[in-house]
Structure formats: structure tokens, C-alpha cells
Motif scaffolding. Sequence first.
Motif, PDB file in Angstrom:
ATOM      1  N   TRP A 130       0.846  -1.208   0.000  1.00 33.37           N
ATOM      2  CA  TRP A 130       0.000   0.000   0.000  1.00 33.37           C
ATOM      3  C   TRP A 130       0.874   1.249   0.000  1.00 33.37           C
ATOM      4  O   TRP A 130       0.623   2.191  -0.749  1.00 33.37           O
ATOM      5  CB  TRP A 130      -0.910  -0.015   1.229  1.00 33.37           C
ATOM      6  N   SER A 131       1.906   1.258   0.853  1.00 35.06           N
ATOM      7  CA  SER A 131       2.796   2.422   0.949  1.00 35.06           C
ATOM      8  C   SER A 131       3.497   2.677  -0.377  1.00 35.06           C
ATOM      9  O   SER A 131       3.641   3.835  -0.805  1.00 35.06           O
ATOM     10  CB  SER A 131       3.829   2.184   2.063  1.00 35.06           C
ATOM     11  N   SER A 132       3.918   1.611  -1.054  1.00 34.56           N
ATOM     12  CA  SER A 132       4.565   1.740  -2.361  1.00 34.56           C
ATOM     13  C   SER A 132       3.603   2.318  -3.391  1.00 34.56           C
ATOM     14  O   SER A 132       3.964   3.183  -4.202  1.00 34.56           O
ATOM     15  CB  SER A 132       5.071   0.364  -2.816  1.00 34.56           C
ATOM     16  N   CYS A 133       2.365   1.853  -3.345  1.00 34.07           N
ATOM     17  CA  CYS A 133       1.324   2.362  -4.255  1.00 34.07           C
ATOM     18  C   CYS A 133       1.090   3.850  -4.014  1.00 34.07           C
ATOM     19  O   CYS A 133       0.951   4.631  -4.961  1.00 34.07           O
ATOM     20  CB  CYS A 133       0.033   1.574  -4.045  1.00 34.07           C
ATOM     21  N   MET A 134       1.070   4.262  -2.745  1.00 32.53           N
ATOM     22  CA  MET A 134       0.852   5.665  -2.413  1.00 32.53           C
ATOM     23  C   MET A 134       2.013   6.529  -2.900  1.00 32.53           C
ATOM     24  O   MET A 134       1.806   7.656  -3.363  1.00 32.53           O
ATOM     25  CB  MET A 134       0.660   5.825  -0.898  1.00 32.53           C
ATOM     26  N   ARG A 135       3.246   6.008  -2.821  1.00 33.18           N
ATOM     27  CA  ARG A 135       4.400   6.768  -3.306  1.00 33.18           C
ATOM     28  C   ARG A 135       4.286   7.022  -4.802  1.00 33.18           C
ATOM     29  O   ARG A 135       4.619   8.098  -5.295  1.00 33.18           O
ATOM     30  CB  ARG A 135       5.695   6.012  -2.996  1.00 33.18           C
ATOM     31  N   LYS A 136       3.809   6.016  -5.530  1.00 33.86           N
ATOM     32  CA  LYS A 136       3.632   6.176  -6.974  1.00 33.86           C
ATOM     33  C   LYS A 136       2.571   7.226  -7.285  1.00 33.86           C
ATOM     34  O   LYS A 136       2.611   7.871  -8.339  1.00 33.86           O
ATOM     35  CB  LYS A 136       3.253   4.833  -7.597  1.00 33.86           C
ATOM     36  N   ALA A 137       1.632   7.390  -6.343  1.00 31.66           N
ATOM     37  CA  ALA A 137       0.584   8.401  -6.519  1.00 31.66           C
ATOM     38  C   ALA A 137       1.058   9.785  -6.066  1.00 31.66           C
ATOM     39  O   ALA A 137       0.333  10.771  -6.205  1.00 31.66           O
ATOM     40  CB  ALA A 137      -0.671   7.998  -5.749  1.00 31.66           C
ATOM     41  N   GLY A 138       2.284   9.829  -5.486  1.00 37.46           N
ATOM     42  CA  GLY A 138       2.847  11.106  -5.080  1.00 37.46           C
ATOM     43  C   GLY A 138       2.726  11.436  -3.613  1.00 37.46           C
ATOM     44  O   GLY A 138       2.956  12.583  -3.205  1.00 37.46           O
TER      45      GLY A 138
END
Length: 229
Positions: A130-138
Amino acid sequence: MEHEESNRSEFLVFPLSQVRKEGYKVTRKAPPSATDWSRRATRTQRGILDGSLGHYKGKAVPKGGCSAFAAQTLMKGTKPHRIRIEGMSITHDASATPDGIIDTVLSVMRYSTAVKSDSDERVKGVKGKWSSCMRKAGFQYASPQAAANDSRWSKGNVPTRLETSVAVADMQCKKKVRYLDTLVDVQSEYERNAIAEQSATLASLQSDAKVWLSNAKDEVNKQPATKRD
């Protein structure tokens, strides 16, 4: 299968349509109150209920108040005992109310399983995804709790565009990494184990509950019938 409009507040999962409008303000909505008696009750009424008032109109108030008297009446025929769950002790004595005992036991069981679930490697893994996904979203957040509790969201009653953007990305990432599915599966596993471990306690409470219900029915039947026109 996780649905787009899932609403599982205990896992910080809310419908996209809701967070688009409210951001994380949705997490701070107070549940509806079952009664407003506590707000309207007078000091005398509270004193009679909790026993802090010794006498009322020349009559002695029962020790512990009407609340304790009612609890003792309902629990007649069952024995007080001490319940231990994961190192925590719950006292089941004459001052406890039947619903309070059951609610406390279930709350402690839920809390202990939630703590175990949060430390489970499967949950840690999905939070990492989830944290990795959020980083990709900025957006940089170590956990869903960190995103929901960002101090910037506590300013004002109207969510900012940033807050709603983060909340939407949060829900989308949870859906993408199957966050809710994982947490429900893992916590359910720990809850099944807890139920098995506490089977004797739960069986005892179930047996006591039948006695309490019978006592309640007896007390209701003792009350004089209300006159009708």
C-alpha cells in the motif's frame, strides 16, 4: 472480492464516493447516540442511579445505586468469577452488569486479535505494498493510519483538495493491493483461534445469559399491569 464501495471503518476503508467529498473527516464522525438521557438527567437522578445519593425522599438508596441493584437482581443464581484473556483480567462480580461483562469480554478479545493481526507478516506485507502504491501516486505515508491521522486534516471542518486527493488515492491503493481482503482474512483467523481458546469462558457466559434473561422476565412479570382506558 473487495467492492469499490466497501465501508469498513475499523480498517479505515470507506466508499470512494464518500472520501471524494469528505476526505478523512469521515473517520471522525461520531456514531449516533442510543439515548440522550445522560445529558438530560438531573444530579439527583444520577445520584440515585449510581448510589452517590444515600437517601431520596426518606428512603435509602441501595448500595451502588439502582444500577447495581438491578444488576444484582438480574445476575441472581450465577457466580462471580475472574476471566483472564491474553494476560488481561476481567472481574465478573456483583457490581458488574450482564451486558457490561459480555461487551468487555468481546472487546478484549477483539483488541487482542487486532494487535496480533497488526503484527502479522501478511498484514505488514500488504501495508508495504500500500505504501509503495501511495508513493507512486505522489504521497509518502508509512501506513494507512499515518495517512488518516495526518495533522493537516485536523484543521477546519471542510476537507482541503489535498486531503481528498490523499484519501481517494488511499482507497484506490487499498483496493489495488487487496488490503481489506488481507486484513479481514488474517484477523478472522486470529478471531477463530481466540474463540477456540476462550470456548469455556464463552460457554459460561452463554449459560449465564440464559439465567439473566430468565431473571429479567421474572422481574417484568412481577410488575403490576398498566391500567388502560
